[in-house]
Scaffold this active site. Structure first.
Site, PDB file in Angstrom:
ATOM      1  N   ASP A 184       0.982  -1.092  -0.044  1.00 22.67           N
ATOM      2  CA  ASP A 184      -0.115  -0.056   0.126  1.00 22.67           C
ATOM      3  C   ASP A 184       0.819   1.234  -0.156  1.00 22.67           C
ATOM      4  OD1 ASP A 184      -2.160   1.777   0.038  1.00 22.67           O
ATOM      5  OD2 ASP A 184      -3.193   0.285   1.565  1.00 22.67           O
ATOM      6  N   TYR A 185       0.258   2.361  -0.060  1.00 22.12           N
ATOM      7  CA  TYR A 185       1.032   3.600  -0.067  1.00 22.12           C
ATOM      8  C   TYR A 185       2.035   3.714   1.132  1.00 22.12           C
ATOM      9  CZ  TYR A 185       1.327   8.842  -1.504  1.00 22.12           C
ATOM     10  OH  TYR A 185       1.467   9.951  -1.870  1.00 22.12           O
TER      11      TYR A 185
END
Length: 765
Positions: free
Chosen positions: A308-309
């Site tokens: 994820d980011y």
């Protein structure tokens, strides 16, 4: 001989130089003969052998597009090291980035892809990704709301339209569906999933993956790779606080949180995203057991895992990694193939390989997975297959797409309460005071986590109601209050409007910034200024319909809870106002059911129907001393999972289980009769629940095993039929292996998880 039109269009997009460069590129030459998995593997290996370690690190690096719209920048805030578009184009030229996400359409993608296939050494195409959570330019109901349709065909259809629109803008890969089970409504990110139930979440995961990826193969120009997220148990964050720690048993993981991911992979989801949270002390982004032992060795997933980011960067804040270099090593060796946004892989993998801390074989494995995804998407055959400005202009927000959006929104609205059949409202002959902060205006319509759709393109409530009503002038709108602040003179104006009207429609709830990622709430109630408005308007004594605007289940109180009619209208997207008006005035009948339980009080969270009994359950009726109950709230939901009324009146009767015995290798057929004794046609969602009464591992008080949508005319009776097999009763035994034990089971066919409906007991031999 004239070239095919597709080549002519591509030539126009790329320029002659880019076409020639791609046609003669090493990557194109190596991929030209890919006609099977073995050939593909050989060609990918040959391409990897030509790559420098820096180019390999570039392929496993995914960055936010430097040329992005305002919504993308707001949702994924710019990091301090984020490059300008010119700098990012130079990274593409040098082979230091494998793809970008949440970019600004086909023109941006055209420029970047041209750079990749014309100017980079190996001319490997980029992959373009995005968050297309509930629609592209045509925005559909937020996924939690759409799950309330209990209709996987609808979910697949809206996901298919989202893919058609997004791929026209150059998007190859979608960071959806979110398949996290969410049982704590304080957690704002529940809007992206399908709610609290395992079966419903599995079914919706399957449908959305098939919709995004299509059924013609990933190489189709309107197919985009799905990404099941967030692996795993993100929805179990302690206290409902986003990004918080998760500590659940392996049994709970395997019985509750894993099954929707397994359903997504069974539907051939191409990618998986690791979650932000730690899991029993080990962050998911560096959890080898989760990402390798389970995902690869047990489930045999051969696709791509992306962080994820900045998930790898966050290993430092977790206290799991000392610095960026160690975070890179831990995430990569645990099984994260591609790093999103941190830039750590590009920065540190070359040196980690050089030092021997990361084997070259592991880097080649990750690069092979990235290239294999690009190959499956057809990017080696035609890097511009999804980059088409003409499609981008003509395939978005078409009348047909908007009509599906309207239908999906109608099917997502849940009728919670309807005393004295106040709804549907008459289309003429009555004056209506439409009151509340969500009564009018192009705001809070498309909902949280939407990158490309806008409120400006959506239809608000007042516009929709006036379009449907026979006399538009009979509807007067007054805000009365802001979302979380009062308006000077607002309540007085609202009360005057209510007193002058026959009926009040009160539109209250949450703004779209109050739900979604990083929007956890400790008190999931309607804000105080709106409650003051509701109390003042209710005091006029006029019949009142409450329309809830919300991204989660809410704890309802006072005048809102006591209103004669209540509709859960969520965030419904582009056609929000039209769909709500259709339900209000009876042009369509409500048929949705709650995918999450509404509590009496916020302090009941996490609240879900499939809980355990405990050793001291409070018996039905008043509270009993020294039993499991709260002092100040019932041991139940105000509106439970599966609840939803219709404009008909459905009565359940005549359950029939035959002999009531299920053999180990047989099946049990159960039927019940549903009668519509009301005045309107209705679509009922009949739900089959089962309880294993006694088992070697305690079981939930109810588990949903099946459901059917049945349309019944006034005065008509319909039979519903369910079939139960032994495998549907399996659970993990004390040895963590699937088992089912002979004994008695209670069964319900009912309209919700708390309703009795009709029930009986059967025996598993």
């Amino acid at each position: 001989m004239r070239p095919p039109s597709s080549i002519s269009r591509r030539a126009w997009l790329m320029g002659a130089g880019a076409v020639v460069a791609w046609a003669s590129s090493p990557a194109r030459a190596l991929m030209a003969q890919m006609d099977g998995s073995a050939a593909a593997s050989t060609d990918l290996n040959a391409l990897i052998a030509r790559m420098t370690v820096e180019e390999k690190a570039g392929q496993v690096t995914l960055m936010a597009a430097a040329w992005a719209g305002g919504a993308a920048n707001a949702l994924n805030p710019t990091s301090p090291s984020r490059a300008s578009f010119r700098q990012q184009m130079d990274d593409v030229r040098r082979g230091h980035v494998g793809g970008v996400f949440n970019g600004n359409g086909a023109e941006m993608a055209r420029q970047m892809q041209t750079m990749a296939v014309e100017k980079s050494r190996l001319k490997i195409p980029l992959i373009f990704a995005a968050d297309v959570i509930h629609g592209f330019r045509t925005v559909f109901p937020m996924p939690l709301a759409e799950a309330g349709s209990f209709d996987p065909e609808l979910a697949e259809r809206t996901a298919r339209i989202a893919a058609i629109e997004a791929t026209a803008a150059g998007i190859d890969w979608n960071f959806a569906p979110m398949v996290d089970i969410a049982r704590d409504q304080r957690w704002g990110r529940g809007i992206e999933g399908a709610g609290e139930d395992v079966l419903l979440s599995r079914i919706m995961a399957d449908a959305r993956v098939r919709g995004f990826q299509g059924r013609a193969g990933l190489a189709a120009p309107d197919a985009m790779a799905a990404c099941a997220k967030h692996f795993a148990a993100y929805g179990a964050a302690e206290g409902g606080l986003d990004y918080n720690s998760v500590d659940v048993s392996e049994r709970t993981l395997r019985e509750v949180y894993f099954p929707p991911f397994q359903a997504a992979l069974d539907a051939q989801a191409a990618t998986i995203m690791a979650s932000f949270n730690e899991l029993s002390g080990v962050p998911a982004t560096a959890n080898h057991w989760l990402l390798s032992d389970v995902l690869r060795d047990e489930w045999h997933f051969d696709g791509l895992v992306v962080s994820d980011y900045t998930g790898d960067m966050e290993l430092i804040a977790h206290g799991f990694a000392a610095d960026a270099r160690e975070a890179t090593k831990l995430a990569f060796l645990a099984g994260v193939d591609m790093s999103m946004q941190s830039g750590f892989y590009m920065e540190h993998l070359p040196d980690l390989v050089k030092s021997g801390e990361v084997p070259m074989a592991r880097l080649d494995q990750a690069v092979r997975r990235v290239l294999a995804l690009k190959a499956k998407l057809g990017l080696f055959d035609d890097p511009f297959r999804r980059i088409d400005p003409s499609r981008e202009k003509t395939l978005v927000r078409t009348p047909a797409h908007l009509e599906v959006a309207r239908d999906a929104a109608r099917r997502s609205i849940v009728l919670l309460k309807n005393e004295d059949d106040l709804l549907p409202l008459p289309r003429q002959g009555k004056t209506i005071a439409l009151i509340g902060p969500f009564a009018q205006g192009q705001r809070d319509l498309v909902g949280p986590w939407n990158v490309y759709g806008t409120d400006a393109d959506a239809i608000d409530l007042l516009t929709g109601m006036r379009a449907v009503a026979a006399d538009p002038d009979a509807i007067v709108a007054v805000d009365g209050s802001g979302v979380d602040k009062p308006i000077r003179g607002g309540i007085e104006a609202a009360v005057a409007a209510a007193q002058a009207a026959d009926i009040v429609v009160l539109a209250v709830g949450e703004s779209q910034t109050m739900s979604g990622e990083a929007q956890s709430r400790t008190d999931i109630v309607i804000p105080a200024p709106q409650m003051a408005l509701a109390e003042a308007v209710a005091a006029t004594g006029k019949p009142m319909v409450v329309l809830l605007r919300h991204g989660r289940a809410l704890a309802l109180h006072g005048a809102v809870k006591d209103a004669q009619a209540i509709l859960a209208t969520w965030f419904l997207g582009s056609m929000s106002g039209m769909a709500t008006a259709d339900i209000l005035f009876g042009l369509a009948s409500p048929s949705a059911r709650l995918p999450c339980s509404f509590p009496y009080e916020s302090g009941q969270e996490p609240l879900y129907y499939a809980h355990k009994n405990t050793g001291r359950p409070n018996p039905p009726g008043p509270r009993v001393a020294y039993k499991a109950h709260y002092r100040d709230a019932p041991n139940a939901a105000l509106y439970p999972f599966g609840h939803g009324l219709t404009y008909g009146e459905i009565v359940y009767s005549a359950i029939d289980m035959g002999t009531g015995r299920l053999s180990a290798d047989g099946e049990l057929t159960v039927t019940a009769t549903l009668r519509n004794s009301g005045r309107h046609e209705a679509t009922e969602v009949a739900q089959l629940y089962v309880q294993d009464i006694t088992a070697s591992i305690t079981r939930p008080v109810r588990e949903l095993k099946a459901f059917q949508r049945v349309t019944i005319k006034p005065g008509e009776s319909r039979e519903v039929r369910f079939t139960i097999r032994r495998e549907e009763l399996l659970f993990l035994g004390q040895d963590m292996q699937p088992t089912v034990e002979p004994g008695k089971f209670r069964l319900w066919i009912a309209p919700s998880a708390q309703a009795e409906g009709v029930s009986d007991i059967f025996t598993l031999a």
